[in-house]
Design an enzyme around this catalytic site. Structure first.
Site: not given
Ligand code: 13P
Length: 303
Positions: A83, A232
């Site tokens: 990510d 996201h």
């Molecule tokens: P949240 O923390 O809102 O679940 O988002 C996670 C995210 O987009 C990680 O890339």
């Protein structure tokens, strides 16, 4: 049975109008109950880690996450994604992104994300193109972001309603078309009302605002790019918007806060990693079954 790669799995999700949840790893012990929840609900999901999770939390790094994943994985139900590797990070510092991406690909991550969203359009395209060239040699798909998904910065966020109504930072459909065509990126992370859960020490335990999605804007983007889109900030978005987004190109939804907060809370209250892991398991099962309605999705996505 041949092993499907991340690109084929995402295309299967896109065609079926479902999404692949992508669960973050802020602490290594979060991964075991997460994988267990995925397998027990017969969901297909990514396990993932973002740079911020080893710089600001305790995920340790790309290699430790890979090692932990290898102990736990079940490839009927899981793949490993890298990510957010930002080009400019949440503190406005430049990041040496290529070595991180290369490390993940060489280890065996199934897909990677490069985040040039704090750059201008042309610079973002140039960076993504470079990463795409590197990753595609190894057959690894690339995710990139266009638009501003707020939440990770430490400064104050404008009130959510103001942000949603103004469309500030939202991905522009025409720019998205140019971005995807010129960079060759495989999956596009879009800003359409979604925000990240806060990560600063002062705010990381706060309940996230209930976000919405501008479905009209999402659909316009999808019509222009026709590639899998990524949502996201998946924690706390109103359920009807999430379900609708799956019909308009969202093929991957990222989840971090929904499993991180229960882990941190239980660990602080009880001092027990096991009890904190139980809380992660319960949160992940609830999310998969009730919030995303993705129990049983592995048979569709990875038959
Ligand atoms: P949240 O923390 O809102 O679940 O988002 C996670 C995210 O987009 C990680 O890339």
């Amino acid at each position: 049975m041949s092993r499907l790669g991340a690109q084929e799995l995402m295309m299967n999700a896109l065609r079926a109008g479902v999404a692949i949840p992508s669960f973050n790893t802020p602490y290594l012990p979060v991964m075991e109950p997460t994988v267990r929840a995925i397998v027990d609900t017969q969901c297909f999901a990514f396990i993932t880690v973002a740079r911020v999770e080893w710089t600001k939390f305790d995920a340790k790094g790309i290699q430790p996450v890979y090692d932990e994943y290898c102990k736990l994985k079940d490839e009927k139900y899981t793949r490993l994604h890298l990510d957010h590797i930002p080009v400019i990070d949440e503190d406005n510092l430049e990041v040496d992104y290529l070595p991180r991406i290369r490390e993940a690909i060489e280890l065996g991550y199934d897909s990677v994300m490069i985040d040039g969203s704090r750059l201008g359009l042309d610079e973002n395209i140039a960076v993504v193109k470079k990463v795409v060239e590197l990753a595609h040699v190894s057959g690894i798909p690339v995710e990139a972001e266009l638009g501003a998904i707020f939440g990770h910065e430490s400064g104050p966020l404008p009130p959510y309603e103001e942000l949603f109504e103004s469309g500030k930072g939202f991905t522009d459909p025409a720019e998205a078309k140019k971005f995807v065509e010129e960079s060759g990126v495989d999956w596009l992370s879009v800003a359409v009302g979604n925000i990240h859960g806060a990560i600063s020490a002062a705010k990381k335990s706060e309940k996230k605002v209930e976000a919405r999605i501008n479905i009209g804007q999402l659909d316009k983007i999808y019509q222009e790019v026709e590639c899998p889109l990524v949502l996201h900030g998946g924690t706390g978005i109103k359920k009807n918007y999430i379900m609708e987004s799956f019909k308009h190109g969202i093929s991957k939804i990222n989840i971090a806060t929904a499993t991180r907060q229960p882990y941190e809370k239980l660990l602080a209250e009880t001092g027990s990693v096991e009890k904190a892991q139980d809380a992660v398991y319960a949160a992940a099962v609830h999310l998969i079954k009730d919030e995303l309605e993705l129990a049983g999705s592995a048979d569709i996505i990875n038959p």
